[in-house]
Design an enzyme around this catalytic site. Structure first.
Site, mmCIF file in Angstrom:
data_model
loop_
_atom_site.group_PDB
_atom_site.id
_atom_site.type_symbol
_atom_site.label_atom_id
_atom_site.label_comp_id
_atom_site.label_asym_id
_atom_site.label_seq_id
_atom_site.Cartn_x
_atom_site.Cartn_y
_atom_site.Cartn_z
ATOM 1 N N ASN A 158 0.810 -1.231 0.000
ATOM 2 C CA ASN A 158 0.000 0.000 0.000
ATOM 3 C C ASN A 158 0.837 1.271 0.000
ATOM 4 O OD1 ASN A 158 0.777 -0.583 2.660
ATOM 5 N ND2 ASN A 158 -1.048 0.357 3.538
ATOM 6 N N GLU A 177 5.462 -4.522 11.945
ATOM 7 C CA GLU A 177 4.433 -3.475 11.896
ATOM 8 C C GLU A 177 3.257 -4.105 11.173
ATOM 9 O OE1 GLU A 177 1.870 -1.124 10.839
ATOM 10 O OE2 GLU A 177 3.277 -0.370 9.342
ATOM 11 N N CYS A 202 -3.460 0.577 7.394
ATOM 12 C CA CYS A 202 -3.545 -0.288 8.577
ATOM 13 C C CYS A 202 -4.007 0.464 9.810
ATOM 14 C CB CYS A 202 -2.186 -0.942 8.844
ATOM 15 S SG CYS A 202 -0.821 0.223 9.060
ATOM 16 N N GLU A 228 8.723 1.886 14.424
ATOM 17 C CA GLU A 228 9.411 2.460 13.275
ATOM 18 C C GLU A 228 9.247 3.963 13.327
ATOM 19 O OE1 GLU A 228 8.033 0.582 9.653
ATOM 20 O OE2 GLU A 228 9.521 -1.001 9.908
#
Length: 510
Positions: free
Chosen positions: A176, A273, A307, A482
Site C-alpha cells: 500500500n 508493523e 492499517c 518504526e
C-alpha cells in the site's frame, strides 16, 4: 443513500496520464551486489493498473537462487566492505545523497504508486515528495544519537556502552505504501551500519526499484542495498536464512505471526508493523457532524487501505443513530473517480482479490445483523476498475466480524456504547492496538481516555500519526517501533566494554 461519481467509466483522467512510459530502467532485472542482474528464472509478476484492469508492466520474479545471492552480497558487504566501520556521520552523508536523488525522482515514484495500487495522484505527489525527508531525518540523528556512552565501571578505569549495527537486515514491505515503508527500514538500517536485502511487494515493486536506481546513481557500496521482488515462498527463504540477522516486516498480522515463529526458532531479531482495527471514541461533548466529516475524509486516504484507519467508531447509544446518518451522508457523498482525476476523492482498490475480500466483509456485516447506512456495492458507471462504494454500517456488534477483523477498504462501522467507561472497554476489546482517537473538546479528558487505550498511537479529534515520533502497535498490531529515535534502536546491538586501561584519545571520567 447513493454514491456520487465523478465520471462514467475511466473518463476524467488526464489524457496523457496513462500514455507515460514506465519510469523504470530495469524492471526485468534484480539489483544485487550493486549491479542489475538477470533473474535465474523466467517468471515475472504482472503489475495491473487497478483503475483500468490492464497490464501496466512486468517485473522480474526472484527465485530461491536469486534470494541466496542477494543475502550473500549483503553478508559480504557487512563482513568485509568496511561499511559498518564507517563513522555514523560518514554513513549519514550517503543518506543525504539518497534523499536528494529521491526528491528528483518524486514524479516517477508518484506515477508508479498511482498506477500500481490506485492511490489518488493528488495525494501521491505530496506524499512521495516527503519521502526524502525520512532519510534526511535519520542522517541528522548521526550528530547526537548516543552510539557510545561512557560509564564508570566497578572494575577497571574505562567503561562504555556502544551501539553497533545488528548485521544483515531483511526488509519486507507491504504494497500500500512501499516507498514510505522502505524509508523507515532502509534509512535507520543504513545509518546504523547494517546492510539490507529489500524484498519488494509483487503487486507494487516499482518504488523499490526507484530506490535501487538511486543507490546505483550515487555509487552506494556494492551489497549495502539489494532489491528484488519475490513471492511468499521465496520471501520465507529470506526470513529463514541464518546469514540474515534481523527481519523488518510490514504486512498482515497472519504473516507477522509466521515471521515471528521462524525468527524465534533461530533467535533472529525482528520488528513487525502489522494490522489494525483502530477505534475512534466520540464523546458526548463533541459535535457529531464535525466528527463525521473528519472521519469520512480520513477514510479516503489510500482508498481505505491503511492499517491505522479509524474504522471502529464508538459513540453513545443515544447519539448513535444521528451520528451514523451524518457519517453516511458525508462518506456516501465522496466523489469516486479515476485516481488521476484531480477532483476524485476515492479511487479503486489495489487489486481484484482485494475488492473481492472487502465485498466478502460487507456480506458478513449484513449477515451478522449490522444495518447498512450507505454503500456496500460497486458504483454505477465504472465498468472497469476495482472500485467499491464508500460504506457505513450502523448498529454494529463489537464482537462481529466487521468490528474485529481488518477489512482494508473503505468500510466504517458505528458501534453504540452505554457511557464513557463502556466506550473505553469496547475500544480495547480487539486483538489489535495500532491507532486510536478521542473526540472531545476537553483536552484533559482526551488525555485521560487516551492513557487507558491500548494502542501505539492515540490522536485527538481526528486521525493523527507522526512517524518522527515513532509508529507501531500493541498486541497483534506488532512488535517494536518504526520512525523516530526509537526506530533506530532495533538496528543496533548494545555492547558493554570494560577495559583495564584508558584507550588513546579518551580522558578519565571525573
Amino acid at each position: 443513500m447513493s454514491t456520487q461519481v465523478s465520471v462514467d467509466g475511466s473518463a476524467g483522467a488526464a489524457p496523457s496520464a496513462r500514455e507515460q512510459p514506465v519510469p523504470l530502467r530495469h524492471p526485468d532485472r534484480l539489483f544485487i551486489d550493486g549491479r542489475w542482474v538477470a533473474p535465474t528464472t523466467a517468471s515475472t509478476f504482472a503489475i495491473i493498473d487497478p483503475a483500468t484492469e490492464e497490464l501496466y508492466y512486468r517485473a522480474a520474479e526472484a527465485g530461491a537462487e536469486d534470494m541466496s545471492l542477494a543475502v550473500a552480497a549483503a553478508r559480504r558487504a557487512f563482513d568485509s566492505s568496511g561499511w559498518p566501520q564507517l563513522a555514523p556521520a560518514e554513513r549519514a552523508q550517503w543518506l543525504h545523497r539518497i534523499a536528494d536523488r529521491l526528491r528528483r525522482r518524486a514524479a516517477d515514484a508518484s506515477q508508479l504508486w498511482t498506477r500500481q495500487v490506485g492511490v489518488l495522484h493528488s495525494m501521491s505527489k505530496g506524499s512521495i515528495e516527503r519521502i526524502g525527508a525520512s532519510y534526511d531525518y535519520y542522517a541528522d540523528l548521526a550528530a547526537d544519537f548516543p552510539f557510545e556512552v561512557r560509564h564508570r565501571p566497578n572494575q577497571g578505569p574505562f567503561g562504555a556502552v556502544v551501539r553497533e549495527p545488528i548485521g544483515v537486515v531483511g526488509a519486507i514491505v507491504a504494497w500500500n505504501t512501499p516507498m514510505s515503508l522502505a524509508a523507515h527500514k532502509v534509512g535507520p538500517a543504513l545509518l546504523a551500519g547494517c546492510t539490507v536485502v529489500l524484498k519488494a511487494p509483487p503487486e507494487a515493486p516499482g518504488e523499490a526499484y526507484v530506490l535501487a536506481e538511486v543507490a546505483e546513481e550515487i555509487g552506494l557500496p556494492a551489497g549495502v542495498l539489494n532489491v528484488l521482488t519475490a513471492d511468499r515462498e521465496v520471501s520465507e527463504l529470506l526470513v529463514r536464512d541464518p546469514r540474515v540477522d534481523k527481519i523488518a516486516f510490514t504486512g498482515s498480522s497472519a504473516a507477522g505471526r509466521r515471521i515471528a515463529a521462524v525468527c524465534g526458532d533461530r533467535m533472529a531479531r525482528f520488528t513487525l508493523e502489522l494490522g489494525g482495527k483502530s477505534p475512534a471514541i466520540v464523546l458526548d461533548d463533541y459535535d457529531l457532524e464535525t466528527a463525521a466529516r473528519s472521519l469520512a475524509a480520513a477514510e479516503c486516504t489510500l482508498n481505505g487501505q491503511v492499517c491505522s484507519s479509524l474504522t471502529r467508531i464508538i459513540v453513545s447509544r443515544h447519539r448513535h443513530d444521528a451520528f451514523a446518518e451524518a457519517l453516511g451522508s458525508f462518506f456516501g457523498a465522496v466523489r469516486i473517480g479515476d485516481p488521476f482525476d484531480p477532483d476524485a476523492q476515492l479511487g479503486p482498490l489495489a487489486m481484484e482479490r482485494q475488492r473481492d475480500r472487502v465485498e466478502g466483509f460487507v456480506a458478513k456485516g449484513l449477515a451478522e445483523g449490522a444495518r447498512l447506512v450507505t454503500g456496500g456495492g460497486r458504483p454505477e458507471g465504472f465498468e472497469r476498475g476495482y472500485y467499491l462504494q464508500p460504506t457505513v454500517f450502523a448498529g454494529v456488534d463489537n464482537g462481529s466480524t466487521i468490528a474485529q477483523e481488518e477489512i482494508f477498504g473503505p468500510v466504517l462501522s458505528v458501534i453504540p456504547a452505554d457511557d464513557e467507561e463502556h466506550a473505553i472497554q469496547l475500544a480495547n476489546e480487539t486483538p489489535y492496538g495500532l491507532n486510536a482517537s478521542v473526540f472531545t473538546d476537553d483536552a484533559d479528558r482526551a488525555l485521560r481516555v487516551a492513557r487507558r487505550l491500548r494502542a501505539g498511537t492515540v490522536g485527538h479529534n481526528g486521525y493523527r500519526t507522526d512517524p518522527a515520533m515513532g509508529f507501531g502497535g500493541f498486541k497483534q498490531s506488532g512488535i517494536g517501533r518504526e520512525g523516530g529515535r526509537d526506530g533506530l534502536l532495533p538496528y543496533l546491538e548494545s555492547k558493554t566494554l570494560i577495559l583495564d586501561g584508558l584507550p588513546t584519545g579518551y580522558d578519565p571520567l571525573d
